[in-house]
Structures are given as C-alpha cells and as structure tokens.
Design a protein around this motif. Sequence first.
Motif, PDB file in Angstrom:
ATOM      1  N   ARG A 181     -81.599  -8.680 -15.067  1.00 46.84           N
ATOM      2  CA  ARG A 181     -80.751  -7.741 -14.379  1.00 46.84           C
ATOM      3  C   ARG A 181     -79.167  -8.173 -15.241  1.00 46.84           C
ATOM      4  O   ARG A 181     -79.339  -7.504 -15.533  1.00 46.84           O
ATOM      5  CB  ARG A 181     -80.439  -9.319 -13.086  1.00 46.84           C
ATOM      6  N   ALA A 182     -79.329  -8.995 -16.349  1.00 52.51           N
ATOM      7  CA  ALA A 182     -78.176  -9.007 -17.348  1.00 52.51           C
ATOM      8  C   ALA A 182     -77.692  -7.644 -18.128  1.00 52.51           C
ATOM      9  O   ALA A 182     -77.487  -7.286 -18.186  1.00 52.51           O
ATOM     10  CB  ALA A 182     -78.025  -9.920 -18.267  1.00 52.51           C
ATOM     11  N   ILE A 183     -79.479  -7.804 -18.524  1.00 50.46           N
ATOM     12  CA  ILE A 183     -79.730  -6.464 -19.315  1.00 50.46           C
ATOM     13  C   ILE A 183     -79.132  -5.315 -18.586  1.00 50.46           C
ATOM     14  O   ILE A 183     -78.135  -4.334 -18.901  1.00 50.46           O
ATOM     15  CB  ILE A 183     -80.256  -6.061 -19.908  1.00 50.46           C
ATOM     16  N   ALA A 188     -74.869  -1.281 -17.545  1.00 52.13           N
ATOM     17  CA  ALA A 188     -74.408  -0.394 -16.692  1.00 52.13           C
ATOM     18  C   ALA A 188     -72.819  -0.188 -16.761  1.00 52.13           C
ATOM     19  O   ALA A 188     -72.430   1.154 -16.575  1.00 52.13           O
ATOM     20  CB  ALA A 188     -74.631  -0.345 -14.394  1.00 52.13           C
ATOM     21  N   HIS A 189     -72.679  -1.224 -16.762  1.00 53.67           N
ATOM     22  CA  HIS A 189     -71.332  -1.047 -17.351  1.00 53.67           C
ATOM     23  C   HIS A 189     -70.797  -0.493 -18.533  1.00 53.67           C
ATOM     24  O   HIS A 189     -69.481  -0.035 -18.439  1.00 53.67           O
ATOM     25  CB  HIS A 189     -70.419  -2.794 -17.130  1.00 53.67           C
ATOM     26  N   SER A 286     -67.759 -15.353 -14.382  1.00 56.72           N
ATOM     27  CA  SER A 286     -68.801 -15.392 -13.494  1.00 56.72           C
ATOM     28  C   SER A 286     -70.423 -14.807 -14.218  1.00 56.72           C
ATOM     29  O   SER A 286     -71.458 -16.036 -13.753  1.00 56.72           O
ATOM     30  CB  SER A 286     -69.304 -14.185 -12.094  1.00 56.72           C
ATOM     31  N   ASN A 287     -69.769 -14.786 -15.494  1.00 54.05           N
ATOM     32  CA  ASN A 287     -71.487 -15.045 -16.836  1.00 54.05           C
ATOM     33  C   ASN A 287     -72.420 -14.202 -16.470  1.00 54.05           C
ATOM     34  O   ASN A 287     -73.440 -14.668 -16.544  1.00 54.05           O
ATOM     35  CB  ASN A 287     -71.723 -16.523 -17.095  1.00 54.05           C
ATOM     36  N   ARG A 288     -72.317 -13.401 -15.105  1.00 49.92           N
ATOM     37  CA  ARG A 288     -73.468 -12.942 -14.343  1.00 49.92           C
ATOM     38  C   ARG A 288     -74.298 -11.645 -15.633  1.00 49.92           C
ATOM     39  O   ARG A 288     -75.032 -11.371 -15.717  1.00 49.92           O
ATOM     40  CB  ARG A 288     -73.251 -11.680 -13.325  1.00 49.92           C
ATOM     41  N   PHE A 289     -73.215 -11.286 -16.590  1.00 52.81           N
ATOM     42  CA  PHE A 289     -73.731 -10.290 -17.833  1.00 52.81           C
ATOM     43  C   PHE A 289     -74.888 -11.367 -18.601  1.00 52.81           C
ATOM     44  O   PHE A 289     -75.577 -10.893 -19.566  1.00 52.81           O
ATOM     45  CB  PHE A 289     -73.036 -10.009 -18.150  1.00 52.81           C
TER      46      PHE A 289
END
Length: 362
Positions: A181-183, A188-189, A286-289
Amino acid sequence: MQLLVQKTYSLNDVADATSLLAANIPSATPFTKPFWLIPWLQQNEDKSPLWLQCFSGDTLVASVFVVLSPPKGLRSPFTCGWFNKTGDMLRDQIWIEFNDLLALPEWHDKAVRLVLNWCKSIAREWRLEITANPSPWLNHPDFFAESTAIPGYAVLLEPAFTSKDNYLAQCSSNTRSRIRRAIKYLQAHFGDITVRSFGSLPPEPVLEELARFHADRWQHTDQGSGFNNQAFRSFHQSLMRSSSNDPTCEILGFFAGDLCIGYTYNLISNDQVYFYLSGINYLESSNRFQPGLVLHTYAISYYAQRGCSRYDFMGGESQYKQSLSNHHYHLFMIRLLRKDWLTRLFVVAKALKSQIFNIKKQ
C-alpha cells in the motif's frame, strides 16, 4: 601458544598482520578486520590501545586491542579494560557489533583463555561489547561473568528475492499489505521508486542529507544522533575513505520520482550486508508512506540481485526488524569481574541492593 603485548606499534604493521590473519578467516565480520580497526586506532591513539597478539610458534593466530579506563564511581568502581572499545561514550558511539578476537577458528577459544589469563593481572573489570560468540568468555575460573542478551535480526537472502514481490510473499500478510500500500501511495504521489548506489564515497550533499535525516529522527533521544558527534563523523569519514573491495561501505539512496525518501549506510563483507544506519525522509506525520519499510524492501531486493547471502539488521529490538526478518539470533554484552575479595564484596553488595529494590517494588 604465547601472548605478545605491544604498547607501541605502527599502523602499517597492524594492517599487514591483521590483513594476513583476516584473509584466513572467512567468517570474520567487518568490525574485527583492519577495515574497521585501522580508522579506530587512528582516532584513539591518545587512548593508548594495547595490541594483544597470540602466536602459535611464529604464526599469528589471534589479535585484539584493549584500552584501560579509570574507575567511574560506584556503578563501575574499578579500572576497566575494554576490548576494541575505549569506554568513552562519545568515542564508542561508532557502534561496533560482532566484537571479538580476530582469531583463526581452531585457535579462538584457546586464545580467549590466554588473553583472559593476562587480563586478570591487569584490571579487575573487563567489557566485551557486542559479541555473537559469548561462550568462551563466560567460563574462565578467575572471573565472575555477567551476560546480557540483545536480539538480532537478519534476512537470509534467496535468489528469488531479486523480485521484491517474492520477498514480500514470505512476510506476514499485515507487513506485506502495509508495504504494498505504501509503495502505491509513493508512486501515485511522487513517481516510480528507484535505488541508486553512491558507493563508499558519496558526494557531500548526499552525506549531508543522510546526516540531516538521521539527526531529525534521533537527535532528541538519550544518545542522540551520531552525526551530531564529531568523533562519530570523523571515524566514518575515515572508514569510507579507506574502503577497499572487501570489506567496503556502500550508501544507497531511494527515490520516488525526484524525491529522496531516504538512504541506508551498509557495510559489506564476504557477500554479507550489515545494515548500519539509515536516514529516512518521513514525509508526513501520518507515516502512510512507510518510507523505512519501503526502502528496506528495495534494499533487500537490490542486494539479492547482487548475489549477497544475508542482509543483517544486527542488534536491537525494533518492530520493523521483526516484521522484515526471516532470521532471529542474539548478540551479547559481557562484563567480567576478577575474583578477589573486593569484587566478591562488590558482587554481594550489588545482589543485596537488587533484592532490596525488588522488595520495595512489591
């Protein structure tokens, strides 16, 4: 076997002797080879390290350096000897691991006994930090021994791990989904993720960005970032400059598009990779990456492509190490106290203090 203790010696003599010895020890890690020892000796000349050499006839079979430090109050009231360390917290922040004698395997245990026979007449207290081979150090009849275990983690690399998807397939489903998910978020960003090697002598802007990322993460902790410690910086600059083909240093940079998401600083020897530290661009709170998990995933695939056999996170309990590893082991911190009336009194007093403290907690 005979022991030779040298107070004065040239670095060329050390390099020649230990290089010849290390060449006959396939299992030797970077931390006991001249690769590490020569820069360490250069930096700590004022500490007057003693060079202990074990000989069988005319053949050098084991080598180690020791530094004596003065008593430091009630916690450590005796003169202390340190193996391949100084006892100075700032000097020792270079974080030696897999510490030990540099010794031919068939002579190692006898050399430890010979060295400790000498040690008992020199100082009451001795420290070996951090070793993977504690047994021969713990059984000398003239020393009380304390051993503290530290968890270690590694990835045993397989050829299939050249594909990050194959590597992730053997991780837990939770770890696998988080990283995938992080990749996707990063790509995407910011763009596709790439890995770039900067070798053992990275450009100054790369090294400074690595230092900044590392300091941002660690500068407010008890020990702080090594990059805020001039002794740490100087040592690693020397280590990078002295890198040869084996062992060597390598700085990897990880990018999403044009954005740097972090760096890893690795020591490589005998096709094994010792992950030493990282500088991570955490991007947002948030560290979502998940940049740390992502860069290690790509590093593992990168080194599998290079034909390496092990990616070692080394000592320390961390969730990311547990999540990414497929191999668990232990390293050890060893404290030795010579058996005499004063150290016996110290050991008894320490045990009583511990009992009283435990009673008060109940």
